[in-house]
Write an enzyme that holds these catalytic residues in place. Structure first.
Site, PDB file in Angstrom:
ATOM      1  N   SER A  92      -7.678  11.118  -1.382  1.00 41.37           N
ATOM      2  CA  SER A  92      -6.399  10.767  -2.019  1.00 41.37           C
ATOM      3  C   SER A  92      -6.429  11.154  -3.501  1.00 41.37           C
ATOM      4  O   SER A  92      -5.383  11.207  -4.145  1.00 41.37           O
ATOM      5  CB  SER A  92      -6.111   9.272  -1.872  1.00 41.37           C
ATOM      6  OG  SER A  92      -7.223   8.498  -2.269  1.00 41.37           O
ATOM      7  N   GLU A 100      -6.024   3.339   9.643  1.00 40.06           N
ATOM      8  CA  GLU A 100      -4.901   3.511   8.712  1.00 40.06           C
ATOM      9  C   GLU A 100      -3.584   3.602   9.477  1.00 40.06           C
ATOM     10  O   GLU A 100      -3.462   4.324  10.473  1.00 40.06           O
ATOM     11  CB  GLU A 100      -5.109   4.795   7.872  1.00 40.06           C
ATOM     12  CG  GLU A 100      -3.933   5.058   6.934  1.00 40.06           C
ATOM     13  CD  GLU A 100      -4.242   6.064   5.824  1.00 40.06           C
ATOM     14  OE1 GLU A 100      -5.382   6.539   5.718  1.00 40.06           O
ATOM     15  OE2 GLU A 100      -3.308   6.345   5.048  1.00 40.06           O
ATOM     16  N   ASP A 123     -15.225  11.024   0.812  1.00 37.80           N
ATOM     17  CA  ASP A 123     -14.375  11.638   1.828  1.00 37.80           C
ATOM     18  C   ASP A 123     -14.690  13.117   1.979  1.00 37.80           C
ATOM     19  O   ASP A 123     -14.696  13.856   0.989  1.00 37.80           O
ATOM     20  CB  ASP A 123     -12.911  11.541   1.355  1.00 37.80           C
ATOM     21  CG  ASP A 123     -12.062  10.744   2.300  1.00 37.80           C
ATOM     22  OD1 ASP A 123     -12.493  10.515   3.445  1.00 37.80           O
ATOM     23  OD2 ASP A 123     -10.967  10.339   1.881  1.00 37.80           O
TER      24      ASP A 123
HETATM   25  O1  KIV Z   1      -8.395   9.074   0.698  1.00 35.58           O
HETATM   26  C1  KIV Z   1      -8.328   7.837   0.729  1.00 35.58           C
HETATM   27  O2  KIV Z   1      -8.076   7.205  -0.289  1.00 35.58           O
HETATM   28  C2  KIV Z   1      -8.568   7.185   2.018  1.00 35.58           C
HETATM   29  C3  KIV Z   1      -8.428   5.735   2.180  1.00 35.58           C
HETATM   30  C4  KIV Z   1      -7.525   4.953   1.416  1.00 35.58           C
HETATM   31  C5  KIV Z   1      -8.813   5.174   3.470  1.00 35.58           C
HETATM   32  O3  KIV Z   1      -8.907   7.839   2.933  1.00 35.58           O
END
Ligand code: KIV
Length: 296
Positions: free
Chosen positions: A55, A192, A93
């Site tokens: 994100s 999610e 991530d």
């Molecule tokens: O990229 C992100 O912030 C996320 C989460 C909020 C689960 O994958």
């Protein structure tokens, strides 16, 4: 319940801690962080898991969605967050394109997050079709977090950011996904954008802790985006976001006050300025007085 009171010294959180928390019904707290300062604040506030989410493509880099962010951009932020996090479990991530193409590249990218970035868990989006890959990454001694439901990297396939698992077939698919990833050995599973009832069923069914975002209160833990809870996102929040502060107003007020002070000669004040040592000042005054006397 063994909730650590706020302000108490804490122990290092590991993947085993998360499992323990599920077992003892102690809610897991998770927030995203993308840089050193936010990571320190989140860690020192006692959050269990810090996630360097992709994100950051939107919150930090201004991209329209998460698809454009690269491994190198993610790594840059993971390293900064690593320097700020002491006790929380650090997750990173895997960005779009870093694990979907072939498993050799995927394992080697996951290892970069651990080796170069200091991440302790890597997160991968997708359900049962990712189970084999997740096993291979775990075989390389890297804990993996799964992520199912509304998976933002699939935005083009989903046709937008839509709540998943609203039909009976959708629920069955999510259950299959959750069970497959649990069997593959995920350290935790992010849920999610799915109905509360479905998240509750998954949470009760699998041994891995579930961490929900827009998935209701029955998950084993909750995650939110740092910028969302602080009103730093420049748009209307999603239904599940709760604002815990207004950093946008705080920053705007501070910046406007600075601007006004500079323009009105209120900043800097004398006590915010450096001064010459006394002897140098006396010497300088003498030189200037002499120059003045000589008409220069
Ligand atoms: O990229 C992100 O912030 C996320 C989460 C909020 C689960 O994958």
């Amino acid at each position: 319940m063994s909730l650590t009171p706020i302000g108490e010294p804490r122990h290092k959180v590991t993947t085993a801690t998360l499992r323990d928390q599920k077992l003892h019904h102690e809610p897991i707290t998770c927030l995203t962080a993308y840089d050193y300062a936010s990571a320190r604040l989140v860690d020192e506030a006692g959050i269990d898991m810090v996630l360097v989410g992709d994100s950051l493509a939107q919150t930090m880099l201004g991209y329209e969605n998460t698809l454009s962010v690269t491994m190198d951009e993610m790594l840059h932020h993971v390293k900064a967050v690593r320097r700020g996090v002491k006790n929380a479990l650090l997750g990173a991530d895997m960005p779009y394109g870093s694990y979907q193409l072939d498993s050799k590249t995927a394992v080697s990218n996951a290892a970069r997050f651990v080796k170069e970035g200091g991440a302790e868990v890597v997160k991968i989006e997708g359900g049962e079709k990712r189970a084999d890959l997740i096993r291979q990454i775990i075989d390389a001694e890297i804990p993996v977090a799964g992520h199912i439901g509304l998976t933002p990297q699939s935005v083009n396939v989903m046709g937008g950011y839509k709540v998943q698992g609203k039909s009976l077939s959708g629920i069955e698919q999510l259950m299959r996904d959750a069970v497959a990833l649990d069997r593959a050995g995920v350290a935790c599973l992010y849920l999610e954008g799915i109905p509360r009832e479905v998240a509750a069923m998954i949470t009760g069914e699998i041994s891995a802790p579930t961490i929900g975002i827009g998935a209701g209160p029955e998950c084993d833990g909750q995650v939110l985006v740092f910028h969302d809870i602080l009103n730093l996102t420049f748009g209307p929040p999603a239904k599940f976001v709760r604002r815990y502060g207004d950093a946008a107003a705080l920053i705007t007020n501070a910046v406007q006050a600075f601007r006004a002070d500079v323009r009105s000669h209120q900043y800097p004040a004398d006590e915010e300025s450096y001064h010459l040592p006394k002897e140098t000042k006396t010497g300088l005054d003498t030189v200037l007085a002499r120059k003045r006397a000589m008409g220069r």
